[in-house]
Design an enzyme around this catalytic site. Structure first.
Site, PDB file in Angstrom:
ATOM      1  CG  ASP A 460      -2.210   0.706   1.049  1.00 41.55           C
ATOM      2  OD1 ASP A 460      -2.279   1.558   0.150  1.00 41.55           O
ATOM      3  OD2 ASP A 460      -3.158   0.410   1.787  1.00 41.55           O
ATOM      4  CD  GLU A 463      -0.479   6.496  -3.489  1.00 48.26           C
ATOM      5  OE1 GLU A 463       0.260   6.323  -2.499  1.00 48.26           O
ATOM      6  OE2 GLU A 463      -1.632   6.069  -3.552  1.00 48.26           O
ATOM      7  CG  ASP A 529      -8.081   3.968   0.106  1.00 45.73           C
ATOM      8  OD1 ASP A 529      -8.005   2.768  -0.194  1.00 45.73           O
ATOM      9  OD2 ASP A 529      -7.231   4.553   0.789  1.00 45.73           O
TER      10      ASP A 529
END
Length: 825
Positions: A460, A463, A529
């Protein structure tokens, strides 16, 4: 003609520009070369194995073939930058085999192969030979020059470049390009670098359509007449933007933009496309020509790497919620799937599993025996996907070492940048640093995989989730390398797995962001999300289609959304819900139409490349949404597994070709103009047309059946002609699903997981055209397929003879035992 490639010559001046071949030589040799070139370039094609370098006044144009259908184009006012290697993400080597060069009668340079022709127009032409705006009087021009005149060093440069097919069909026309000094605020963050903002402008014919460019969740399918902000942005409208700067055009080419800084792509406005990057030292891109979209994807695969097969378990069903906080809950959920005889292959140990962020441990109060948990799950045929965040909070055991080594993403003064995070989360690890990347993998290996036997990893925050614009990566300033982190971060784990486990263990990584080439790291990407609403369901379909169209086949959503919207106390659905959720209030509270939303999303999820339910809900299993929902969810879960032989074979084809198997309609029906901008239908593999229901309360929807073939309604077997729209019945338990005539669909026996042997129970044939299907089977766990392991059985349907035959692997005899069902017979 090979003598040209061996000439000992640096360059020759002619017609106001130079042709540079990158070789040294004496003045006498150069003079001789100029004479020879003047003779040879008079329209005579010359074979050339190396790059082509054109030097013009103050700028360099560099063309380098990689295949007969792939050419790299770079342009810069910095000669070294123009001829430098491609940036991050590329693995291919250049090859000039099959290319020739000549000069045309107008002084343009023409480069030709069997697949494409590239012409660079003569440079520095007089004004009357260039496009001009409508005229202004001299005084008007003089007044404007004072305020708006340029410094003459940033362009636009009129080095027109045209790419056509050998038959003359226009593919791409770049008319100008620019290099301007960086904005002051950008230069301040581009520490220690000399940089420019760079741009290239292309014609955009009115009938051209565009797809790809990563993930945009605005509801767009055709990207024409849109501005795409091509950078990672977690907070973007609709959901996270993810930048993968690769675009596919309906005219038969792909364009890969080689710049990892923030890039803005404006498509089709004023019949022009503009690609502009915030930071760079050159304009650089690849053009891939293709007679079919799959040929373009094969070119992308060659440039950036293969899409590896995932473990077979990944193609089944993965159960998750945010979060299962204890090992007891994980085991209880898995046991209940087995008790209910519902198939399941994976379950997720989500974030907040540790004692503190950065300790790289599992809280022993909640996870007293992780190894024992995994043994028990594996005995049930269930694999585990473990979330590991790359954040390290101050005061944890590794923080001081990471800071001292400079392995945390940091500001120019060396201070770690925690960005938006609280102190208990901390800054990201900088996995662009190879030492940090190897350390990261070894800790994951030694603290999670070896002692506890976790199967797969969820990386996760890839980015990274802090804005790196003002930070420093090991590879350089964050503003310059804004989009590359997910490539490095996923590679750290993939490459570590392959080093330490060899070919024995396939990698699966779930990641939230991507970049060019990240598909080669055993990765699955998801839509981040997103909010659990009907509007988000509708937006998610084209978001996924464009992401897959970018050349990264594995994409999925958190089925039915991650965040719950705030539901007013007096909330009522717009239409009477099709599922009565009154017996699921513990899960849905007063979101009365959420069971209906979950069912519709789950139906669509059965035709995702990877099927995974997730979200912030007290309960999220297929039995959590009431007695009306459960049998429908079970129906599609079992359909997912029945189609596993088909899906797995489609995935193997993606490995072979680079083409996705979640396919926007433009890929398979390029001759049908009506499919150019259909955002809510797609092909799943070669056979199935999927048309999700995205409107609350809807029990019908219009479906366009592409022209050029007949179609079958999967549920009723009704045969329909293509090139028409039909109204499909869609009661809550029906996902509109059609099968193309000529399709062959192998169906598997009922299994609880991919750990069980699944036989081919039947082969369904949809007559109306000749067809074939290559059925792939292997151990599902190793990389032996890379060296020819596994078996392929080709199923071939002869429509005139109404006969199915089999070719290939030894498994054909086993496949032959399956019953053949010819639909409509």
């Amino acid at each position: 003609m090979e003598v040209w490639g061996r000439m000992d010559v640096r360059s020759c001046d002619d017609r106001g520009f130079r042709i540079s071949l990158g070789f040294a030589g004496t003045p006498a040799t150069r003079a001789l070369c100029c004479v020879l070139l003047a003779v040879l370039l008079g329209g005579v094609a010359l074979a050339q194995s190396g790059p082509y370098v054109l030097e013009r006044k103050g700028r360099t144009i560099f063309l380098e073939p990689y295949a007969t259908n792939i050419v790299r184009v770079t342009m810069s006012v910095e000669k070294g930058a123009a001829s430098g290697a491609p940036g991050y993400g590329f693995v291919a080597k250049p090859s000039g085999e099959g290319w020739t060069h000549e000069r045309d009668a107008e002084g343009g340079e023409v480069f030709r192969s069997s697949k494409m022709v590239v012409r660079v127009g003569a440079g520095d032409l007089p004004a009357d030979k260039l496009p001009q705006p409508m005229p202004l009087d001299a005084l008007n021009r003089q007044l404007r020059e004072v305020y708006f005149g340029g410094n003459g060093q940033q362009g636009p440069y009129n080095d027109a470049l045209v790419v056509t097919t050998p038959g003359g069909k226009m593919l791409l026309h770049m008319d100008t390009w620019t290099m301007a000094p960086e904005r002051a605020d950008v230069a301040q963050q581009d520490v220690g670098q000399k940089g420019y903002s760079v741009a290239a402008m292309f014609d955009s014919p009115s009938d051209e359509h565009y797809y790809g460019l990563g993930q945009q969740q605005k509801g767009w399918m055709d990207l024409r007449e849109h501005e795409v902000r091509c950078w990672h942005d977690y907070g973007a409208t609709g959901g996270e933007d993810v930048c993968v700067p690769f675009l596919v055009s309906s005219r038969g080419y792909g364009l890969v933009w080689d710049n990892p800084s923030k890039t803005t792509v404006v498509l089709g406005i004023n019949q022009r496309n503009t690609w502009s990057s915030e930071v760079g030292d050159r304009v650089s891109y690849f053009v891939i020509a293709g007679d079919t979209s799959d040929e373009i994807y094969a070119g992308y695969r060659q440039l950036t790497g293969v899409t590896h097969m995932l473990p077979k378990a990944a193609y089944g069903y993965i159960q998750s919620k945010a979060i299962y906080p204890t090992q007891e809950q994980i085991l209880d959920v898995a046991k209940k799937y087995r008790e209910k005889k519902l198939p399941l292959d994976g379950i997720v140990v989500d974030f907040l599993n540790m004692t503190k962020q950065g300790e790289l441990d599992l809280d022993p109060k909640r996870w007293p025996d992780p190894a024992g948990m995994n043994r028990e799950l594996h005995a049930m045929g269930v694999n585990t996907l473990l979330s590991v965040w790359p954040h390290f909070s101050r005061g944890t055991q590794f923080y001081d070492m990471l800071q001292k080594n400079g392995w945390l993403i940091h500001k120019p003064d060396g201070t770690p940048d925690a960005g938006w995070t609280k102190d208990v989360i901390g800054p990201n690890l900088d996995t662009t640093n190879p030492e940090a990347a190897q350390w990261w993998w070894k800790k994951i290996r030694d603290r999670y995989i070896k002692p506890y036997d976790f199967d797969y990893l969820w990386l996760d925050e890839t980015e990274p989730d802090i804005d790196p614009a003002g930070d420093m990566f090991a590879v350089g300033p964050g503003i310059r390398f804004y989009n590359v982190y997910p490539l490095f971060h996923t590679a750290s784990v993939y490459e570590g797995f392959r080093r330490d486990f060899g070919d024995s263990r396939r990698v699966m990584i779930l990641a939230r962001a991507a970049y060019l080439g990240a598909q080669r790291n055993g990765t699955v990407f998801w839509s981040s999300d997103i909010v659990a609403t009907w509007d988000m369901l509708k937006r998610s379909v084209p978001a996924g289609l464009n992401f897959a169209a970018t050349g990264l086949p594995y994409w999925d959503t958190d089925i039915a959304g991650f965040f719950s919207p705030a539901i007013p106390p007096d909330y009522h659905a717009e239409h009477k819900p099709l599922i009565d959720g009154s017996d699921a209030r513990e899960t849905i509270a007063n979101y009365e139409d959420y069971p209906e939303l979950f069912v519709r999303w789950f139906e669509w999820g059965a035709f995702h490349p990877i099927m995974r339910a997730h979200g912030e809900r007290a309960h999220n299993e297929v039995w959590s949404y009431g007695k009306q929902a459960e049998p429908i969810l079970a129906k599609y879960l079992k359909l997912r597994y029945q189609l596993l032989p088909y899906t797995y074979s489609a995935a193997y084809r993606s490995y072979q070709t680079g083409a996705p198997y979640m396919r926007a309609l433009f890929m398979d029906f390029p001759s049908d103009p009506r499919v150019a901008d259909i955002p809510d239908e797609y092909m799943y593999g070669p056979a199935f047309l999927v048309a999700p229901v995205t409107e609350q309360g809807a029990t019908k929807r219009t479906v366009y059946l592409p022209a050029g073939c007949d179609w079958y309604n999967y549920w009723t077997n009704e045969r329909l002609h293509g090139g028409q729209s039909v109204v499909a019945n869609a009661p809550i338990d029906v996902l509109p699903l059609f099968v193309r005539a000529g399709s062959i669909v192998p169906l598997g026996s009922e299994v609880d997981s991919t750990q069980q042997t699944q036989k081919i129970e039947s082969v369904r044939v949809y007559p109306g055209a000749n067809g074939s299907f290559s059925l792939f089977e292997d151990d599902g766990k190793s990389y032996a397929y890379e060296n020819g392991g596994g078996s392929v059985t080709k199923l071939i349907w002869d429509d005139a003879a109404q006969r199915l035959r089999r070719e290939g692997a030894a498994t054909a005899s086993e496949v032959g035992k399956a019953g053949v069902v010819v639909v409509g017979r």
